[in-house]
Write a protein that holds these residues in place. Structure first.
Motif, mmCIF file in Angstrom:
data_model
loop_
_atom_site.group_PDB
_atom_site.id
_atom_site.type_symbol
_atom_site.label_atom_id
_atom_site.label_comp_id
_atom_site.label_asym_id
_atom_site.label_seq_id
_atom_site.Cartn_x
_atom_site.Cartn_y
_atom_site.Cartn_z
ATOM 1 N N ASP A 172 0.838 -1.205 0.000
ATOM 2 C CA ASP A 172 0.000 0.000 0.000
ATOM 3 C C ASP A 172 0.871 1.254 0.000
ATOM 4 O O ASP A 172 0.606 2.221 -0.723
ATOM 5 N N GLU A 173 1.908 1.234 0.816
ATOM 6 C CA GLU A 173 2.769 2.409 0.940
ATOM 7 C C GLU A 173 3.575 2.639 -0.338
ATOM 8 O O GLU A 173 3.797 3.782 -0.749
ATOM 9 N N GLN A 178 4.027 5.739 -5.622
ATOM 10 C CA GLN A 178 3.944 5.706 -7.074
ATOM 11 C C GLN A 178 2.864 6.644 -7.609
ATOM 12 O O GLN A 178 3.004 7.223 -8.695
ATOM 13 N N LEU A 179 1.791 6.809 -6.827
ATOM 14 C CA LEU A 179 0.699 7.685 -7.242
ATOM 15 C C LEU A 179 0.961 9.150 -6.909
ATOM 16 O O LEU A 179 0.167 10.018 -7.255
ATOM 17 N N ARG A 191 -8.666 5.222 -9.924
ATOM 18 C CA ARG A 191 -7.329 5.479 -10.455
ATOM 19 C C ARG A 191 -7.361 6.542 -11.560
ATOM 20 O O ARG A 191 -6.498 6.582 -12.435
ATOM 21 N N ALA A 192 -8.359 7.416 -11.468
ATOM 22 C CA ALA A 192 -8.524 8.475 -12.459
ATOM 23 C C ALA A 192 -8.394 9.861 -11.850
ATOM 24 O O ALA A 192 -7.895 10.780 -12.489
ATOM 25 N N ARG A 215 -13.277 8.744 -17.425
ATOM 26 C CA ARG A 215 -12.082 7.960 -17.148
ATOM 27 C C ARG A 215 -10.908 8.671 -17.798
ATOM 28 O O ARG A 215 -10.995 9.095 -18.952
ATOM 29 N N SER A 216 -9.827 8.841 -17.050
ATOM 30 C CA SER A 216 -8.645 9.525 -17.574
ATOM 31 C C SER A 216 -7.460 9.182 -16.704
ATOM 32 O O SER A 216 -7.626 8.603 -15.631
ATOM 33 N N PRO A 217 -6.227 9.532 -17.121
ATOM 34 C CA PRO A 217 -5.090 9.373 -16.213
ATOM 35 C C PRO A 217 -5.323 10.147 -14.932
ATOM 36 O O PRO A 217 -6.092 11.108 -14.907
ATOM 37 N N LEU A 218 -4.685 9.709 -13.850
ATOM 38 C CA LEU A 218 -4.881 10.325 -12.542
ATOM 39 C C LEU A 218 -4.710 11.830 -12.603
ATOM 40 O O LEU A 218 -3.680 12.344 -13.014
#
Length: 240
Positions: A172-173, A178-179, A191-192, A215-218
């Motif tokens: 999770d961490e 990464q996000l 995840r959008a 829906r799109s990249p974050l």
């Protein structure tokens, strides 16, 4: 169609406590709330802290921020007011700070049993509103696990095995990093879209509405000066 909301948070984070209440206020009014899946993810503000390394919250705040004890207490008083505005109890004096790793391991166990949200609420309440400390007290955690509807003996088995769910916490961490999560609470919708900090309920309403229809990249929604906690500490509200 289901909308998945992942919330990275830490039990020691006051803004996570407040942010959860604000998000749930928005979710309760969301027309598609029955089709929203909420998953709580692990984020430790102090991942290197030993289990028996416990100190008063005011001591921790003075060290992290370099402020006086009076300034730290003023910040706690203001956080208490923020919590009260959301209908949450908050003890502004006498709380402890310590490792939350075992709590996160128990939360992953609770997720497998369908009791994650119940346990998280009890952990927040115990840490922020109740007198008995949740740190380095396995019996306290086991009582809370049982109150959340978990089998106490099974929860004890998790706590006594330091490897149980440890990889799930660390994963999770890693994903949070990464996000691009720099602090918590951090909300990721399908995840959008990402929302950082204990934003007002209106911001969460906007995020839910946008994520439901697209829906799109974050895309990070409103990251400007949000109230959040990070490795260097928590944003301290100042008196107006």
């Amino acid at each position: 169609m289901t909308l998945r909301v992942e919330i990275w948070s830490d039990i020691a984070c006051p803004w996570c406590y407040v942010g959860k209440a604000r998000f749930e206020k928005a979710l309760a009014a969301f027309p598609h709330r029955d089709q929203v899946e909420v998953v709580h993810r692990s984020f430790e503000l102090d991942p290197g802290r030993a289990k028996d390394d416990i100190q008063p919250v005011l001591t921790m705040l003075t060290k992290k921020y370099g402020m006086t004890e009076a300034q730290a207490q003023a910040g706690e008083d203001n956080l208490g007011a923020q919590a009260a505005a959301e209908g949450l109890a908050y003890r502004t004096h006498g709380r402890d700070h310590g490792s939350t790793f075992d709590m996160h391991r128990l939360l992953h166990f609770a997720k497998d049993q369908g009791k994650q949200d119940q346990l998280l609420d009890l952990l927040y309440k115990a840490n922020f509103a109740e007198e008995r400390s949740v740190f380095n007290d396995d019996e306290r955690l086991l009582d809370l696990a049982e109150a959340a509807g978990l089998d106490k003996d099974a929860a004890r088995t998790v706590l006594t095995d330091p490897d149980a769910y440890a990889n799930a916490v660390r994963e999770d961490e890693r994903e949070a990093a990464q996000l691009g999560a720099r602090g918590v609470p951090f909300f990721v919708l399908d995840r959008a879209y990402g929302v950082s900090g204990a934003q007002p309920a209106e911001v969460f309403t906007q995020a839910l509405t946008q994520a439901w229809g697209a829906r799109s990249p974050l895309t990070l929604l409103d990251d400007g000066g949000a109230d959040a906690c990070g490795p260097d500490g928590c944003a301290v509200p100042q008196p107006s």
